[in-house]
Enzyme design. Structure first.
Site, mmCIF file in Angstrom:
data_model
loop_
_atom_site.group_PDB
_atom_site.id
_atom_site.type_symbol
_atom_site.label_atom_id
_atom_site.label_comp_id
_atom_site.label_asym_id
_atom_site.label_seq_id
_atom_site.Cartn_x
_atom_site.Cartn_y
_atom_site.Cartn_z
ATOM 1 N N ASP A 35 0.792 -1.081 -0.197
ATOM 2 C CA ASP A 35 -0.017 -0.036 -0.043
ATOM 3 C C ASP A 35 0.946 1.285 -0.128
ATOM 4 O O ASP A 35 0.671 2.134 -0.917
ATOM 5 C CB ASP A 35 -0.831 -0.146 1.270
ATOM 6 C CG ASP A 35 -2.125 0.814 1.283
ATOM 7 O OD1 ASP A 35 -2.242 1.501 0.063
ATOM 8 O OD2 ASP A 35 -2.730 0.968 2.174
ATOM 9 N N GLY A 120 1.055 -10.200 4.218
ATOM 10 C CA GLY A 120 1.938 -9.364 4.796
ATOM 11 C C GLY A 120 1.718 -9.198 6.271
ATOM 12 O O GLY A 120 1.572 -10.168 7.151
ATOM 13 N N TYR A 122 -0.869 -8.762 7.669
ATOM 14 C CA TYR A 122 -2.252 -9.090 7.980
ATOM 15 C C TYR A 122 -2.152 -10.710 8.383
ATOM 16 O O TYR A 122 -3.062 -11.442 8.718
ATOM 17 C CB TYR A 122 -3.419 -9.034 7.034
ATOM 18 C CG TYR A 122 -3.966 -7.489 7.078
ATOM 19 C CD1 TYR A 122 -3.455 -6.799 7.854
ATOM 20 C CD2 TYR A 122 -4.864 -7.237 6.355
ATOM 21 C CE1 TYR A 122 -4.062 -5.308 7.941
ATOM 22 C CE2 TYR A 122 -5.739 -5.902 6.256
ATOM 23 C CZ TYR A 122 -5.071 -5.183 7.286
ATOM 24 O OH TYR A 122 -5.623 -3.729 7.057
#
Ligand code: ADP
Length: 176
Positions: A35, A120, A122
């Site tokens: 992100d 990752g 999460y």
């Protein structure tokens, strides 16, 4: 069908495809991992457009422009946080792939690249996530274009190996 699926190791922000998928969080206001990398590469206009969207529930997806990225579009999807597998994490992750592919289809996106959503920060187990990603993609692509081409872009070798073997096992052949 396996000939429409690719697995590569690399940086998704460099991908020359119509759309890249972002593993976002529910605010859509940026974060770490892929992100952060996508927001850095796309420039500040991406965050501006994301602000106007008002967030996104887990398992769903939203479309924005790609701005300074090589990709024309970014599809932001929110993966589930892994918490042992009893909170429908599998179903929610499958929803990420389905809704991202449906948005791509509606937009006429021919080529799309996915990162390994949720594996990752999460903490979703990679092998399990790879099987879900490949199964949902195969299910969607059967009888549907666009997209014509789906690429799984894996950042590290272990993730790459998990996605490659999922494609070999589930798509009945080597990824092209
Ligand atoms: P999540 O919060 O959904 O787990 P992360 O961004 O923490 O998302 O991780 C998802 C996957 O994306 C991980 O395998 C991570 O290594 C990978 N990743 C991080 N940066 C990039 C990048 N630039 N291109 C492709 N994959 C990336």
């Amino acid at each position: 069908m396996g000939d429409r699926i690719d697995v590569i190791q690399g940086d998704i922000t460099k991908c020359n495809v119509d759309a890249i998928v972002n593993a976002a969080n529910t605010t859509l206001l940026g974060g770490g991992g892929v992100d952060g990398a996508i927001h850095r590469a796309a420039g500040p206009r991406l965050l501006e457009e994301c602000r106007s969207l008002g967030g996104c529930p887990t398992g769903q997806a939203r479309l924005t422009q790609g701005y300074d990225l090589p990709a024309r579009w970014v599809i932001h999807t929110v993966g589930p946080v892994w918490s042992g597998g009893r909170r429908d994490e599998d179903g929610l992750l499958a929803g990420c792939y389905r809704s991202s592919l449906a948005l791509a289809n509606g937009q006429g996106v021919e080529s799309i690249a996915f990162p390994s959503i949720s594996t990752g920060a999460y903490r979703f187990p990679v092998e399990r996530a790879a099987a879900i990603a490949v199964e949902e993609t195969l299910r969607f692509l059967t009888g549907t274009t666009p997209p014509d081409r789906v690429t799984f872009v894996c950042f590290d070798l272990h993730t790459y190996e998990c996605y490659r073997s999922a494609v070999e096992r589930l798509a009945g052949g080597r990824p092209s």
